[in-house]
Scaffold this active site. Structure first.
Site, PDB file in Angstrom:
ATOM      1  CB  CYS A 299      17.282  20.761   1.863  1.00 21.02           C
ATOM      2  SG  CYS A 299      16.198  21.027   0.464  1.00 21.02           S
TER       3      CYS A 299
HETATM    4  N1  NAD Z   1      11.974  19.649  -1.294  1.00 19.21           N
HETATM    5  C1  NAD Z   1      12.450  20.795  -0.872  1.00 19.21           C
HETATM    6  O1  NAD Z   1      12.007  21.314   0.144  1.00 19.21           O
HETATM    7  C2  NAD Z   1      13.531  21.528  -1.628  1.00 19.21           C
HETATM    8  C3  NAD Z   1      13.800  22.872  -1.277  1.00 19.21           C
HETATM    9  C4  NAD Z   1      14.755  23.560  -1.979  1.00 19.21           C
HETATM   10  C5  NAD Z   1      15.476  22.921  -2.983  1.00 19.21           C
HETATM   11  N2  NAD Z   1      15.221  21.604  -3.294  1.00 19.21           N
HETATM   12  C6  NAD Z   1      15.994  21.019  -4.378  1.00 19.21           C
HETATM   13  O2  NAD Z   1      15.182  21.003  -5.544  1.00 19.21           O
HETATM   14  C7  NAD Z   1      15.458  19.857  -6.338  1.00 19.21           C
HETATM   15  C8  NAD Z   1      14.193  19.048  -6.546  1.00 19.21           C
HETATM   16  O3  NAD Z   1      13.736  18.606  -5.288  1.00 19.21           O
HETATM   17  P1  NAD Z   1      12.256  18.110  -5.040  1.00 19.21           P
HETATM   18  O4  NAD Z   1      12.093  18.059  -3.565  1.00 19.21           O
HETATM   19  O5  NAD Z   1      11.275  18.901  -5.839  1.00 19.21           O
HETATM   20  O6  NAD Z   1      12.345  16.629  -5.646  1.00 19.21           O
HETATM   21  P2  NAD Z   1      11.138  15.618  -5.927  1.00 19.21           P
HETATM   22  O7  NAD Z   1      11.705  14.266  -5.828  1.00 19.21           O
HETATM   23  O8  NAD Z   1       9.956  15.990  -5.087  1.00 19.21           O
HETATM   24  O9  NAD Z   1      10.738  15.922  -7.434  1.00 19.21           O
HETATM   25  C9  NAD Z   1      11.602  15.732  -8.496  1.00 19.21           C
HETATM   26  C10 NAD Z   1      10.781  15.314  -9.705  1.00 19.21           C
HETATM   27  O10 NAD Z   1      11.670  15.218 -10.813  1.00 19.21           O
HETATM   28  C11 NAD Z   1      11.269  14.114 -11.620  1.00 19.21           C
HETATM   29  N3  NAD Z   1      12.393  13.751 -12.459  1.00 19.21           N
HETATM   30  C12 NAD Z   1      13.546  13.113 -12.127  1.00 19.21           C
HETATM   31  N4  NAD Z   1      14.372  13.050 -13.170  1.00 19.21           N
HETATM   32  C13 NAD Z   1      13.744  13.641 -14.203  1.00 19.21           C
HETATM   33  C14 NAD Z   1      14.087  13.904 -15.558  1.00 19.21           C
HETATM   34  N5  NAD Z   1      15.272  13.569 -16.052  1.00 19.21           N
HETATM   35  N6  NAD Z   1      13.182  14.513 -16.323  1.00 19.21           N
HETATM   36  C15 NAD Z   1      11.972  14.876 -15.837  1.00 19.21           C
HETATM   37  N7  NAD Z   1      11.601  14.688 -14.562  1.00 19.21           N
HETATM   38  C16 NAD Z   1      12.478  14.080 -13.758  1.00 19.21           C
HETATM   39  C17 NAD Z   1      10.829  13.081 -10.610  1.00 19.21           C
HETATM   40  O11 NAD Z   1       9.967  12.123 -11.196  1.00 19.21           O
HETATM   41  C18 NAD Z   1      10.112  13.954  -9.566  1.00 19.21           C
HETATM   42  O12 NAD Z   1       8.743  14.094  -9.845  1.00 19.21           O
HETATM   43  C19 NAD Z   1      16.557  19.095  -5.595  1.00 19.21           C
HETATM   44  O13 NAD Z   1      17.797  19.507  -6.090  1.00 19.21           O
HETATM   45  C20 NAD Z   1      16.396  19.573  -4.162  1.00 19.21           C
HETATM   46  O14 NAD Z   1      17.592  19.484  -3.440  1.00 19.21           O
HETATM   47  C21 NAD Z   1      14.251  20.908  -2.644  1.00 19.21           C
END
Ligand code: NAD
Length: 453
Positions: A299
């Protein structure tokens, strides 16, 4: 209230609704669990078949979600004490309906879903521009199965305007017959989860939410209500998108300021942490951020670039973001220079020295290495010819820019054999007093040794 809204409220009251979460990572899996705990039937959708299989087996791959939680949410075969499925009947009407969580790679399940929450990655492209291709792909899939009454919420962090200007046209592309706010509902709600944190979780954290129309806000709010912390409604998806970017820019800028404070104290011959601790005693008007090895995680190093990119399209230069990014990105180089200086004092060159990096996760007590500054420190030390090893109890091995590394097996031996130990992640499981005694030379980017004395 039109018929669609009445049906929706009825389903929600009985928890007789089917919720989908697209993207089962750090954000999506805890959200899916929260919805299931609220009593909904939840289907997680992910392109990664290993994650889907793990959930189906009740095996968690996210530290914050114990496997026992997934196992408790698996469907129970018909005929046993409770019947799995929509608004699962319970023997005692005072009991909350039992939610279930299953997972699939097959988007056709959306045909049967009442609400869908998008939690896919939003990384940066090669030149630090937003890469919203994952969001676009998820929205295209949803569009194929969009139907009356469906609620769609984007949770992925992104620039202001994504929900209204990108997602809405994609959803409506083949659906002239469906109007947003009347036939289907679209909103944005940023995720604020902090992996590893137990005092604030998705189920307790205030949830900012902005709908494309007031009905969209109300529909999304109705789903979130039983599952997450208090809702903080805002006037539009853009306001909700901007809120998330502002929160993370606030952190990036203040970490940048703390890092620059370290650089300035270094020049002045002062102990930056002493100054910070003293300033931190002020009961108002000061919030303590600490210097460190640089920014990490999915992030803070990334999200501000989404904002500055958007502003560039409006011919505005987001100056604080640029400056903080410059300082934070330089921190690994600063620490490598400190290693060089320390070795130099001991009449040793970096080239050929044995250096042990402690911790490669971007923060303590997790195994997440995304954007970890430890990787830059390892890379820079190797460039100078150092013989680098690492130890991390949460990261047994990794591969970065073509180099595969495995955590040293015998930490005790590695500590005593290293010419210099670089502390990059302050995991609680380390015995810092022992490390302090065992290592010959130490660079402590987290100030953890002094903190423990
Ligand atoms: N990790 C954090 O602490 C955090 C906190 C707040 C916000 N976010 C935001 O949340 C969002 C997700 O982050 P995350 O950390 O969970 O990511 P991540 O990489 O841990 O998980 C994302 C998942 O989405 C899947 N994916 C990708 N494209 C896809 C599709 N088209 N259809 C289905 N599945 C798909 C991937 O295989 C993966 O399992 C991002 O925008 C991030 O900036 C993350």
């Amino acid at each position: 209230m039109n018929n669609i809204e009445k049906q929706l409220i009825g389903k929600l009251d009985a928890r007789n609704a089917h919720v989908a979460v697209i993207g089962l990572g750090y954000v999506g899996l805890p959200l899916a669990v929260a919805f299931a705990h609220a009593g909904y039937r939840v289907t997680g959708i992910d392109l990664d078949a290993r994650k889907v299989d793990a959930i189906e087996q009740g095996e968690s791959y996210i530290e914050d979600i114990p496997s026992t939680i997934l196992q408790a949410l698996r469907p129970v075969p018909v005929g046993e004490a409770v019947v799995a499925g929509v608004g699962t009947p319970v023997a005692d009407s005072r009991m909350q309906p039992r939610g279930v969580l299953t997972a699939t790679t097959d988007f056709r399940v959306l045909t049967d879903c009442d609400a869908v929450f998008i939690c896919v990655p939003t990384p940066l492209g090669k030149t630090d521009e937003p890469d919203i291709s994952y969001i676009v792909s998820a929205a295209e899939e949803i569009s194929r199965y969009l139907h009356p009454g469906m609620v769609v919420v984007l949770e992925s962090t992104t620039f202001p305007g994504t929900t209204t200007e990108v997602i809405l046209p994609l959803l409506q592309a083949d659906h002239d017959e469906l109007s947003v706010g009347e036939d289907f509902f679209l909103a944005f709600s940023p995720e604020r989860i902090d992996p590893g944190r137990t005092d604030w979780t998705v189920e307790t954290m205030p949830k900012v939410l902005g709908g494309v129309t007031p009905a969209c806000l109300a529909a999304a709010q109705a789903y979130y209500g039983p599952a997450v912390g208090p809702i903080v409604p805002v006037s539009s998806p853009e306001a909700a998108e901007m809120t998330k970017l502002f929160e993370n820019t606030f952190r990036a800028v203040n970490i940048g300021l703390a890092n620059e404070m370290l650089l300035m104290c270094d020049r002045l011959g002062l102990d930056a942490w002493e100054v910070l601790d003293a300033a931190g005693t002020k009961p108002f008007g000061f919030m303590k951020f600490t210097p460190g090895p640089g920014l990490g995680g999915h992030c803070i190093p990334i999200d501000p670039h989404y904002l500055s990119w958007k502003l560039r399209t409006l011919e505005y230069n987001a100056r604080f973001i640029a400056l903080a990014s410059e300082i934070n990105t330089e921190m690994p180089r600063y620490w490598v220079q400190k290693v060089q200086d320390l070795l130099n004092d001991a009449a040793k060159p970096v080239n050929g020295s044995r250096i042990l990096v402690l911790g490669v996760a971007y923060k303590k007590n997790v195994g997440d290495m995304r954007e970890s500054p430890a990787l830059d420190i390892i890379h820079l030390l190797r460039e100078k010819g150092a013989n680098v090893e690492y130890h991390d109890p949460y990261v047994p091995s990794f591969s970065y820019e073509g180099t595969a590394m495995a955590s040293v097996y015998d930490l005790d031996a590695a500590l005593s054999q290293a010419d210099c130990v670089v502390i990059t992640t302050d995991h609680d499981s380390y015995d810092w007093a022992y490390i302090g005694k065992r290592a010959q030379l130490i660079i402590d980017t987290r100030h953890i040794l002094t903190n423990r004395r």
